[in-house]
Design an enzyme around this catalytic site. Structure first.
Site, mmCIF file in Angstrom:
data_model
loop_
_atom_site.group_PDB
_atom_site.id
_atom_site.type_symbol
_atom_site.label_atom_id
_atom_site.label_comp_id
_atom_site.label_asym_id
_atom_site.label_seq_id
_atom_site.Cartn_x
_atom_site.Cartn_y
_atom_site.Cartn_z
ATOM 1 N N ASP A 10 0.874 -1.158 0.000
ATOM 2 C CA ASP A 10 0.000 0.000 0.000
ATOM 3 C C ASP A 10 0.922 1.222 0.000
ATOM 4 O O ASP A 10 2.118 1.095 0.260
ATOM 5 C CB ASP A 10 -0.890 -0.036 1.241
ATOM 6 C CG ASP A 10 -1.809 1.160 1.336
ATOM 7 O OD1 ASP A 10 -2.392 1.557 0.317
ATOM 8 O OD2 ASP A 10 -1.939 1.711 2.449
ATOM 9 N N ASP A 12 0.190 5.172 1.157
ATOM 10 C CA ASP A 12 0.148 6.095 2.299
ATOM 11 C C ASP A 12 0.119 5.326 3.622
ATOM 12 O O ASP A 12 -0.736 4.485 3.843
ATOM 13 C CB ASP A 12 -1.065 7.015 2.188
ATOM 14 C CG ASP A 12 -1.035 7.852 0.912
ATOM 15 O OD1 ASP A 12 0.068 8.136 0.413
ATOM 16 O OD2 ASP A 12 -2.117 8.221 0.417
ATOM 17 N N GLN A 55 -6.288 5.829 -4.985
ATOM 18 C CA GLN A 55 -6.014 7.262 -5.098
ATOM 19 C C GLN A 55 -7.297 7.995 -5.475
ATOM 20 O O GLN A 55 -7.419 8.606 -6.534
ATOM 21 C CB GLN A 55 -4.887 7.516 -6.111
ATOM 22 C CG GLN A 55 -3.525 7.032 -5.651
ATOM 23 C CD GLN A 55 -3.028 7.774 -4.423
ATOM 24 O OE1 GLN A 55 -3.141 8.993 -4.334
ATOM 25 N NE2 GLN A 55 -2.485 7.044 -3.456
ATOM 26 N N HIS A 94 -10.548 5.797 -8.825
ATOM 27 C CA HIS A 94 -11.987 5.877 -8.582
ATOM 28 C C HIS A 94 -12.309 6.160 -7.115
ATOM 29 O O HIS A 94 -11.529 5.838 -6.228
ATOM 30 C CB HIS A 94 -12.663 4.565 -8.992
ATOM 31 C CG HIS A 94 -12.411 4.209 -10.405
ATOM 32 N ND1 HIS A 94 -11.483 3.252 -10.784
ATOM 33 C CD2 HIS A 94 -12.945 4.701 -11.547
ATOM 34 C CE1 HIS A 94 -11.465 3.165 -12.096
ATOM 35 N NE2 HIS A 94 -12.335 4.033 -12.587
ATOM 36 N N LYS A 106 -9.393 -1.150 -3.744
ATOM 37 C CA LYS A 106 -9.390 -2.034 -2.589
ATOM 38 C C LYS A 106 -10.577 -1.676 -1.698
ATOM 39 O O LYS A 106 -10.863 -0.498 -1.553
ATOM 40 C CB LYS A 106 -8.077 -1.879 -1.799
ATOM 41 C CG LYS A 106 -6.845 -2.287 -2.581
ATOM 42 C CD LYS A 106 -5.565 -2.051 -1.802
ATOM 43 C CE LYS A 106 -5.285 -0.563 -1.702
ATOM 44 N NZ LYS A 106 -4.051 -0.217 -0.988
#
Length: 167
Positions: A10, A12, A55, A94, A106
């Protein structure tokens, strides 16, 4: 045919500091301490490194793909200094409240499925580092072992959960 093994990451909170909001500028994109050294250890163990990141800020027009690419290019350049590379950056642009649902965001597994197919990855030999349950859910859907961290914990502290000698 031999299959590759991968570390899915992942972004962030795992690669860079989680700040509690969208990171919209390169100036706010701060890599976590010892990250590059830890990733080099994984590369030396034969793992491909692949970023898997939602994102949704793109859907909200909080930043551009160009700005996102600047952040990822900066990370790639820092990692190259340690003789390691990211095989690919997968990101979902999205957000369900702005541009609808998709199979890549996710906890769905579309980004992982693409990477597994493209790079001939054996999910049973691969791991996903994430700081949210959605990361673990996406990994489980494709048979990848998830390693759940708190945001901003160092991945190197969790290498004990990977038995490199059995893979």
């Amino acid at each position: 045919m031999n299959k590759n093994k991968a570390i899915f990451l992942d972004r962030d909170g795992i690669i860079n500091e989680e700040i509690g909001d969208y990171i919209t500028r390169l100036e706010d994109f701060k890599l976590l301490p010892s990250l590059c050294e830890s990733l080099k250890i994984l590369v030396d163990q034969g793992f491909l490194l692949i970023i898997i990141t939602n994102q949704g800020g793109l859907a909200k027009n909080l930043y551009s793909v160009d700005e996102l690419n600047k952040m990822h290019n900066y990370f790639s350049q820092e990692l190259k200094k340690h003789d390691a590379i990211i095989a690919e950056f997968y990101y979902c642009r999205h957000h369900p409240n702005f541009n609808g649902d998709c199979i890549c965001r996710k906890p769905d597994s579309g980004m992982l499925e693409k990477a597994i197919s493209r790079f001939q990855i054996d999910p049973a030999q691969s791991f996903m580092f994430g700081d949210k349950q959605r990361d673990m859910d996406a990994a489980a859907k494709v048979g990848v072992k998830g390693i759940l961290l708190e945001s901003n914990e160092l991945i190197g502290d969790f290498f004990g959960q990977i038995n490199f000698h059995e893979l």
